[in-house]
Design a protein around this motif. Structure first.
Motif, PDB file in Angstrom:
ATOM      1  N   SER A 367     -23.401 116.992  25.610  1.00 26.36           N
ATOM      2  CA  SER A 367     -22.804 117.821  24.559  1.00 26.36           C
ATOM      3  C   SER A 367     -23.216 117.305  23.184  1.00 26.36           C
ATOM      4  N   ASP A 368     -22.927 118.103  22.156  1.00 26.03           N
ATOM      5  CA  ASP A 368     -23.249 117.710  20.784  1.00 26.03           C
ATOM      6  C   ASP A 368     -22.456 116.471  20.359  1.00 26.03           C
ATOM      7  N   TRP A 369     -21.347 116.183  21.029  1.00 27.25           N
ATOM      8  CA  TRP A 369     -20.485 115.069  20.624  1.00 27.25           C
ATOM      9  C   TRP A 369     -21.234 113.739  20.671  1.00 27.25           C
ATOM     10  N   THR A 370     -22.197 113.624  21.571  1.00 26.50           N
ATOM     11  CA  THR A 370     -22.917 112.353  21.709  1.00 26.50           C
ATOM     12  C   THR A 370     -24.394 112.458  21.331  1.00 26.50           C
ATOM     13  N   GLU A 371     -24.851 113.624  20.891  1.00 30.19           N
ATOM     14  CA  GLU A 371     -26.264 113.781  20.552  1.00 30.19           C
ATOM     15  C   GLU A 371     -26.687 112.936  19.356  1.00 30.19           C
ATOM     16  N   GLY A 372     -25.726 112.549  18.539  1.00 31.25           N
ATOM     17  CA  GLY A 372     -26.040 111.712  17.383  1.00 31.25           C
ATOM     18  C   GLY A 372     -26.336 110.269  17.744  1.00 31.25           C
ATOM     19  N   PHE A 373     -26.162 109.891  19.016  1.00 33.56           N
ATOM     20  CA  PHE A 373     -26.342 108.505  19.430  1.00 33.56           C
ATOM     21  C   PHE A 373     -27.523 108.378  20.384  1.00 33.56           C
ATOM     22  N   ASP A 374     -28.531 107.662  19.937  1.00 31.82           N
ATOM     23  CA  ASP A 374     -29.694 107.366  20.773  1.00 31.82           C
ATOM     24  C   ASP A 374     -29.401 106.032  21.461  1.00 31.82           C
ATOM     25  N   TYR A 375     -28.903 106.101  22.704  1.00 27.65           N
ATOM     26  CA  TYR A 375     -28.490 104.890  23.416  1.00 27.65           C
ATOM     27  C   TYR A 375     -29.565 103.802  23.374  1.00 27.65           C
ATOM     28  N   ALA A 376     -30.773 104.161  23.731  1.00 27.56           N
ATOM     29  CA  ALA A 376     -31.846 103.166  23.834  1.00 27.56           C
ATOM     30  C   ALA A 376     -32.156 102.535  22.486  1.00 27.56           C
ATOM     31  N   ALA A 377     -32.290 103.360  21.454  1.00 33.13           N
ATOM     32  CA  ALA A 377     -32.630 102.843  20.128  1.00 33.13           C
ATOM     33  C   ALA A 377     -31.499 101.989  19.557  1.00 33.13           C
ATOM     34  N   LEU A 378     -30.267 102.435  19.728  1.00 32.04           N
ATOM     35  CA  LEU A 378     -29.130 101.655  19.243  1.00 32.04           C
ATOM     36  C   LEU A 378     -29.040 100.324  19.983  1.00 32.04           C
ATOM     37  N   GLY A 379     -29.277 100.376  21.298  1.00 33.24           N
ATOM     38  CA  GLY A 379     -29.225  99.167  22.098  1.00 33.24           C
ATOM     39  C   GLY A 379     -30.308  98.167  21.727  1.00 33.24           C
ATOM     40  N   ALA A 380     -31.431  98.660  21.209  1.00 31.18           N
ATOM     41  CA  ALA A 380     -32.512  97.766  20.812  1.00 31.18           C
ATOM     42  C   ALA A 380     -32.181  96.999  19.542  1.00 31.18           C
ATOM     43  N   SER A 381     -31.388  97.612  18.651  1.00 31.15           N
ATOM     44  CA  SER A 381     -31.069  96.966  17.374  1.00 31.15           C
ATOM     45  C   SER A 381     -29.741  96.224  17.393  1.00 31.15           C
ATOM     46  N   ALA A 382     -28.724  96.836  17.967  1.00 27.88           N
ATOM     47  CA  ALA A 382     -27.380  96.242  17.973  1.00 27.88           C
ATOM     48  C   ALA A 382     -27.288  95.139  19.020  1.00 27.88           C
ATOM     49  N   ASP A 383     -26.310  94.284  18.847  1.00 24.97           N
ATOM     50  CA  ASP A 383     -26.074  93.207  19.809  1.00 24.97           C
ATOM     51  C   ASP A 383     -25.328  93.721  21.026  1.00 24.97           C
ATOM     52  N   TYR A 384     -24.418  94.701  20.788  1.00 23.94           N
ATOM     53  CA  TYR A 384     -23.621  95.228  21.888  1.00 23.94           C
ATOM     54  C   TYR A 384     -23.398  96.725  21.698  1.00 23.94           C
TER      55      TYR A 384
END
Length: 538
Positions: A367-384
């Motif tokens: 859904s659009d609710w989570t389309e703003g979050f790129d799991y892989a890209a966020l996981g590459a930069s963030a610690d958790y």
């Protein structure tokens, strides 16, 4: 994690004395004397002595052990709890209608049910006073020492046809492991009750395994992240909840997006001081007030985004924070790349300060609710990455249902693990629930409840919870003013199942929305989950 809750507990009440008595201190001066006057002729004499010296078993009185006395189902599971280091749970949700909360064994049985050590004799009965049969004991033993993968051939027994189908595998495993065997005539006698001396012999055999004994002696993992969010609490209340729950990472609601790159602050220096004094980390929460327009402005505009990053880094430095927890909701799909850029830039900045960045995400349901979050890209930069595995049925959902069923949680976590390593994933669990009302026109409405309020409803209305294995939760329903109400309960058993899912996948930790929402028994239940699911007997 939960500190003293994992210390092996000792029974000291008169109620428990009928099983194990008051556990006395072993006097070295009388070490050569038998601890009981009635065990000299017992085949399990040496086992009884060893377990007595380990303070795992005692007598039915100061000088008697009553070796031939039958052991009940409640008594046997109490012994296993003690061996495993599982703490009794005075749960507000009783698993069976024949368990009185005032019974001496209530906490022990409840704790064992919650981690999957034992089942009832039916959906609503446990029969605590019934003698434990040999085949029941076999199942409990194999579960306790996690040997379900061991196979053994029960056809060895002359009465193999009398072994229940549900017990056959466990009886075979117990034979293969030399925990339980048949009589001189080759019979297992599956329906026979077990005596105190037989139980002593079986437990002692298990503890003779050096690897198993070493596993039991190993302390629980205290390094796992245990994050608790502040919501609706004062600083003092938050501190008290954190202390009671035993979490090690605090996330107060301090920083919020305002227009034009401004980050409003509600930081409280006294909480930082308290956290440092009590060896807790603070990962302050950064929210967007669910304002899509302001979020887009601050993320998409490079000047504003840089301003936000610099302000947050300054807050981290000025307050000596250990991390930030980014919790944005209602992020527009078109801001996906901007969200990724923001987390990348923020992480680079605060890493130089020795702090971490964690990002909250919802389950990806397309859904659009989570389309703003790129799991892989966020996981590459963030610690958790914190998977908020709840709101399966949200407050305005057209259908009544669970806040976080087990299939929903599993799907949420596994989808995230496809692109983010387990060492970076934190599973967030709900300390809230919803009471669903079906209106006369067939529509549903929901009232949000803390788990404390949920428990009060169950108690006041004398509801009988029924376990739903498919969702791994108890359910209840009742009528009020002619309308049907339904609750998919969250309790120690359902939350322990979710905790197990995290441990099975070796996730970095757990998070809880929100501190103050859970009854005190939940903390004991999760402590037991950490203890039992962390045991490795292989």
């Amino acid at each position: 994690m939960f500190g003293s809750k994992f210390k092996r507990w000792l029974a000291g009440t008169a109620a428990l004395s009928c099983l194990m008595g008051i556990v006395p201190t072993v006097d070295a001066a009388s070490a050569d004397k038998l601890p009981f006057d009635d065990i000299a002729g017992s085949f399990a004499k040496e086992s009884i002595i060893r377990l007595y010296n380990k303070q795992l078993l005692s007598g039915t009185s100061a000088r008697t052990f009553s070796p031939k006395q039958a052991v009940t189902r409640a008594e046997f599971i109490t012994i296993l709890d003690r061996v495993l280091g599982i703490t009794p749970v005075q749960s507000a949700i009783s698993p069976f209608k024949d368990l009185s909360a005032n019974a001496w064994y209530y906490g022990a049985v409840t704790a064992a049910v919650q981690v999957g050590l034992v089942d009832g004799t039916s959906a609503h009965t446990f029969e605590p006073s019934k003698p434990v049969t040999r085949q029941e004991a076999a199942i409990m033993l194999i579960r306790a020492f996690k040997q379900s993968g061991v196979s053994g051939d029960t056809s060895y027994y002359a009465d193999a046809d009398k072994i229940a189908s549900w017990a056959d595998a466990a009886v075979g495993a117990a034979l293969e492991l030399n925990l339980m065997a048949g009589d001189a005539n080759g019979n297992f006698k599956p329906a026979n009750g077990m005596t105190r001396q037989e139980i002593a012999a079986v437990i002692d055999r298990a503890l003779q395994d050096d690897d198993w004994s070493a596993a039991l002696a190993k302390k629980p993992n205290t390094a796992r992240i245990q994050l608790g969010w502040q919501y609706g609490q004062t600083t003092a209340q938050f501190e008290q909840s954190v202390k009671q729950a035993g979490v090690n990472t605090m996330s107060p609601r301090w920083f919020f997006f305002d227009p034009a790159g401004v980050v409003a602050s509600n930081a409280d220096q006294s909480l930082v001081t308290w956290a440092n004094k009590n060896n807790k980390q603070i990962w302050a929460m950064v929210g967007n007030r669910s304002n899509q327009e302001v979020t887009h402005q601050n993320l998409s505009n490079v000047t504003y985004r840089t301003k936000v990053v610099n302000q947050l880094a300054a807050y981290v430095q000025n307050y000596g924070l250990k991390g930030l927890n980014i919790d944005f909701e209602n992020v527009a799909p078109e801001d996906r790349s901007y969200m990724t850029a923001f987390i990348s830039e923020l992480s680079a900045k605060v890493h130089k300060l020795g702090a971490v960045v964690s990002v909250c995400v919802s389950p990806d349901l397309g859904s659009d609710w989570t389309e703003g979050f790129d799991y892989a890209a966020l996981g590459a930069s963030a610690d958790y990455i914190v998977m908020m595995a709840y709101d399966e049925h949200w407050s305005t959902s057209p259908l009544a249902g669970s806040v976080a069923s087990m299939p929903y949680v599993n799907h949420a976590v596994d989808t995230l693990l496809d692109v983010v390593p387990a060492s970076k994933v934190i599973l967030a669990l709900p300390y809230y629930n919803r009471d669903w009302t079906t209106n006369k026109n067939g529509t549903v409405t929901a009232t949000e409840l803390t788990l404390i309020e949920q428990n009060q409803t169950v108690k006041q209305r004398k509801l009988l919870p029924e376990w739903n294995a498919s969702v791994q939760q108890y359910t209840v329903s009742y009528q009020l003013n002619g309308l049907k109400h339904q609750i998919w309960l969250e309790d120690g058993r359902s939350l322990a199942a979710k905790y197990k899912a995290a441990m099975d996948r070796n996730l970095a930790g757990m998070a809880y929305w929100y501190m103050g929402g859970a009854s005190a028994d939940i903390y004991t239940s999760l402590g037991n989950a950490e203890r039992f699911y962390g045991l490795n007997f292989n």
